[in-house]
Design a protein around this motif. Structure first.
Motif, short mmCIF file in Angstrom:
data_model
loop_
_atom_site.label_atom_id
_atom_site.label_comp_id
_atom_site.label_asym_id
_atom_site.label_seq_id
_atom_site.Cartn_x
_atom_site.Cartn_y
_atom_site.Cartn_z
N ASN A 52 0.79 -1.24 0.00
CA ASN A 52 0.00 0.00 0.00
C ASN A 52 0.82 1.28 0.00
O ASN A 52 0.25 2.37 0.00
CB ASN A 52 -0.93 0.00 1.22
CG ASN A 52 -2.01 -1.03 1.06
OD1 ASN A 52 -2.91 -0.87 0.23
ND2 ASN A 52 -1.93 -2.12 1.82
N CYS A 53 2.14 1.13 0.02
CA CYS A 53 3.02 2.30 0.13
C CYS A 53 2.74 3.27 -1.02
O CYS A 53 2.66 2.88 -2.18
CB CYS A 53 4.47 1.84 0.09
SG CYS A 53 5.63 3.21 0.19
N VAL A 54 2.60 4.54 -0.68
CA VAL A 54 2.42 5.55 -1.73
C VAL A 54 3.69 6.37 -1.90
O VAL A 54 3.74 7.30 -2.69
CB VAL A 54 1.21 6.48 -1.43
CG1 VAL A 54 -0.09 5.73 -1.60
CG2 VAL A 54 1.33 7.09 -0.05
N GLY A 55 4.71 6.01 -1.15
CA GLY A 55 5.97 6.74 -1.23
C GLY A 55 6.81 6.32 -2.42
O GLY A 55 7.60 7.09 -2.94
N ILE A 56 6.64 5.08 -2.85
CA ILE A 56 7.45 4.58 -3.96
C ILE A 56 6.84 5.04 -5.28
O ILE A 56 7.49 5.64 -6.11
CB ILE A 56 7.52 3.04 -3.93
CG1 ILE A 56 8.07 2.58 -2.59
CG2 ILE A 56 8.41 2.53 -5.07
CD1 ILE A 56 7.87 1.11 -2.34
N PRO A 84 8.63 -1.27 1.22
CA PRO A 84 7.92 -0.02 1.52
C PRO A 84 8.88 1.11 1.89
O PRO A 84 10.00 0.86 2.34
CB PRO A 84 7.09 -0.41 2.74
CG PRO A 84 7.84 -1.52 3.38
CD PRO A 84 8.52 -2.27 2.27
N CYS A 85 8.42 2.37 1.69
CA CYS A 85 9.29 3.50 2.03
C CYS A 85 9.36 3.68 3.54
O CYS A 85 10.35 4.16 4.07
CB CYS A 85 8.78 4.78 1.36
SG CYS A 85 7.31 5.48 2.15
N GLY A 86 8.29 3.29 4.24
CA GLY A 86 8.29 3.37 5.70
C GLY A 86 7.95 4.74 6.25
O GLY A 86 7.83 4.90 7.47
N VAL A 87 7.78 5.76 5.38
CA VAL A 87 7.52 7.11 5.89
C VAL A 87 6.26 7.75 5.33
O VAL A 87 5.81 8.77 5.84
CB VAL A 87 8.74 8.05 5.64
CG1 VAL A 87 9.93 7.63 6.48
CG2 VAL A 87 9.10 8.10 4.17
N CYS A 88 5.66 7.16 4.29
CA CYS A 88 4.48 7.79 3.70
C CYS A 88 3.26 7.58 4.62
O CYS A 88 3.34 6.87 5.62
CB CYS A 88 4.20 7.22 2.30
SG CYS A 88 3.59 5.53 2.36
N SER A 89 2.14 8.21 4.26
CA SER A 89 0.98 8.14 5.15
C SER A 89 0.48 6.71 5.30
O SER A 89 0.14 6.27 6.39
CB SER A 89 -0.13 9.06 4.64
OG SER A 89 -0.55 8.59 3.36
N ALA A 90 0.46 5.94 4.19
CA ALA A 90 -0.03 4.55 4.27
C ALA A 90 0.89 3.72 5.16
O ALA A 90 0.43 2.97 6.04
CB ALA A 90 -0.11 3.95 2.87
N CYS A 91 2.21 3.86 4.96
CA CYS A 91 3.17 3.10 5.78
C CYS A 91 2.99 3.45 7.27
O CYS A 91 2.97 2.58 8.13
CB CYS A 91 4.60 3.40 5.35
SG CYS A 91 5.09 2.55 3.84
N ASN A 92 2.86 4.76 7.53
CA ASN A 92 2.72 5.18 8.93
C ASN A 92 1.46 4.63 9.57
O ASN A 92 1.48 4.18 10.71
CB ASN A 92 2.70 6.72 9.01
CG ASN A 92 4.11 7.27 9.08
OD1 ASN A 92 4.99 6.65 9.67
ND2 ASN A 92 4.34 8.41 8.45
ZN ZN Z 1 5.40 4.13 2.17
#
Ligand code: ZN
Length: 367
Positions: A52-56, A84-92
């Motif tokens: 679900n990551c939106v950072g990538i 995952p990027c680990g920092v985007c809203s979905a990851c958080n």
């Molecule tokens: Zn992310």
């Protein structure tokens, strides 16, 4: 971050999951098996983040409704290249378990009940709120009662759209074969001793000598290593060795029987720690043998002086007999034989069989 980089010793599972992401084809159901404390749940969360990551890539939602069911959710338009990027809203949101499309089912008390599954199915009947892929994590799925397991089977037969179910369990044999056959099985390995030691040192600030001991005793489970570090295990070990007279095994045969049995009585009181305690005792005797051949390989490195002294005073045969006695006690306890009796027998065996013991020098109490 808590992406795939935070999961150690699980290269194979991570590779498999990354391949799903790269191909954009995620099976509807995954089954993670492995001993407790090897990162199954952490990996499930990282995978939910990666899905679900939106950072990538910030592509729109995939067209999973049109995907061929038999191949799992198709996300080819939206393939994810890495973790995952680990920092985007979905990851958080997923990391903090505040994502509306992340559903976690855990045992309530000793088992997962049908009521919990019914609640889950009501949610699954609706479309995901915002997730590209809704993720359901059913932890310790072997604790599902039969009604819950049968209900889950129906969902696996007709999986909901844009949803992946991740089951965790110790081993496939703990589950209904019909559930196992509908899941893509991913096996998790015990964590290497070196990785456990590193985690204890770097993330939990445990000094290197203690981290070394805990990581060796943990048998591949980081959770176990951590719980030993929190339960003041190092002090418990000191007690085990000194109160049991194990720092001078050659003298055990001269110990009054009352002292030997008082020790086994105290051991028996710490029921939940008993197997770990016996492991510790076994490792202690092993160190006394190892010292004779490869002193650098002992585990209780902070007790070098004691080990050197005791190792010189005892023969290899005596020490191996003591290790055998401890291993037998472990087997007896695991087979549910009477705990106190098993420990009493152990102490009698540990006090027997010293080469140094003279046949007529037995303490009157031992007769
Ligand atoms: Zn992310």
């Amino acid at each position: 971050m808590n992406g795939f980089e935070s999961i150690l010793s699980q290269d194979q599972p991570i590779q498999t999951l990354t391949r799903f992401l790269q191909k954009g084809k995620i099976p509807h159901a995954l089954l993670f098996t492995g001993i407790d404390g090897v990162g199954k749940r952490l990996t499930a969360l990282a995978f939910a983040m990666a899905c679900n990551c939106v950072g990538i890539r910030s592509d729109p939602l995939p067209h999973a409704e049109n995907s061929p069911r038999e191949n799992g959710c198709s996300h080819e338009d939206n393939a994810v290249a890495t973790g995952p990027c680990g920092v985007c809203s979905a990851c958080n949101k997923i990391r903090s378990k505040n994502h509306p499309d992340l559903l976690i089912v855990e045992p309530s008390g000793a088992m997962i009940k049908i009521r919990q599954m019914r609640d889950l199915f009501r949610t699954l009947a609706l479309k995901p709120y915002e997730a590209r892929v809704r993720v359901v994590i059913i932890t310790e799925s072997h604790t599902m009662n039969p009604a819950a397991a049968n209900a889950l089977l129906k969902v696996l037969e007709e999986p909901p759209d844009r949803t992946v179910l991740i089951l965790t369990a110790r081993q496939t044999s703990d589950l209904l074969p019909t559930i196992v056959s509908r899941c893509r099985h991913i096996r998790f390995n015990p964590i290497s001793q070196q990785h456990i030691r590193l985690l204890l040192e770097k993330r939990h600030g445990i000094d290197s000598d203690h981290a070394e001991i805990l990581s060796t005793m943990a048998n591949g489970s980081f959770t176990r290593a951590l719980s030993m570090s929190r339960s003041n295990w190092i002090n418990h070990r000191k007690w085990l060795i000194s109160a049991g007279g194990l720092d001078a095994p050659e003298m055990l045969s001269k110990r009054p029987k009352s002292l030997l049995l008082a020790y086994s009585e105290k051991l028996a009181k710490n029921k939940e720690l008993i197997l770990d305690s016996l492991d510790m005792i076994s490792v202690w005797f092993r160190d006394l043998v190892v010292w004779k051949y490869k002193p650098e390989n002992i585990i209780n490195k902070d007790l070098t002086e004691k080990i050197q002294y005791a190792s010189q005073k005892n023969t290899v045969d005596d020490l191996l007999n003591k290790i055998k006695a401890v291993e037998q006690a472990k087997r007896d306890i695991q087979a549910n034989l009477n705990l106190r009796l098993s420990l009493d027998v152990l102490m009698m065996r540990l006090a027997k069989g010293n080469v140094l013991q003279r046949p007529h020098s037995v303490d009157p109490e031992m007769r």
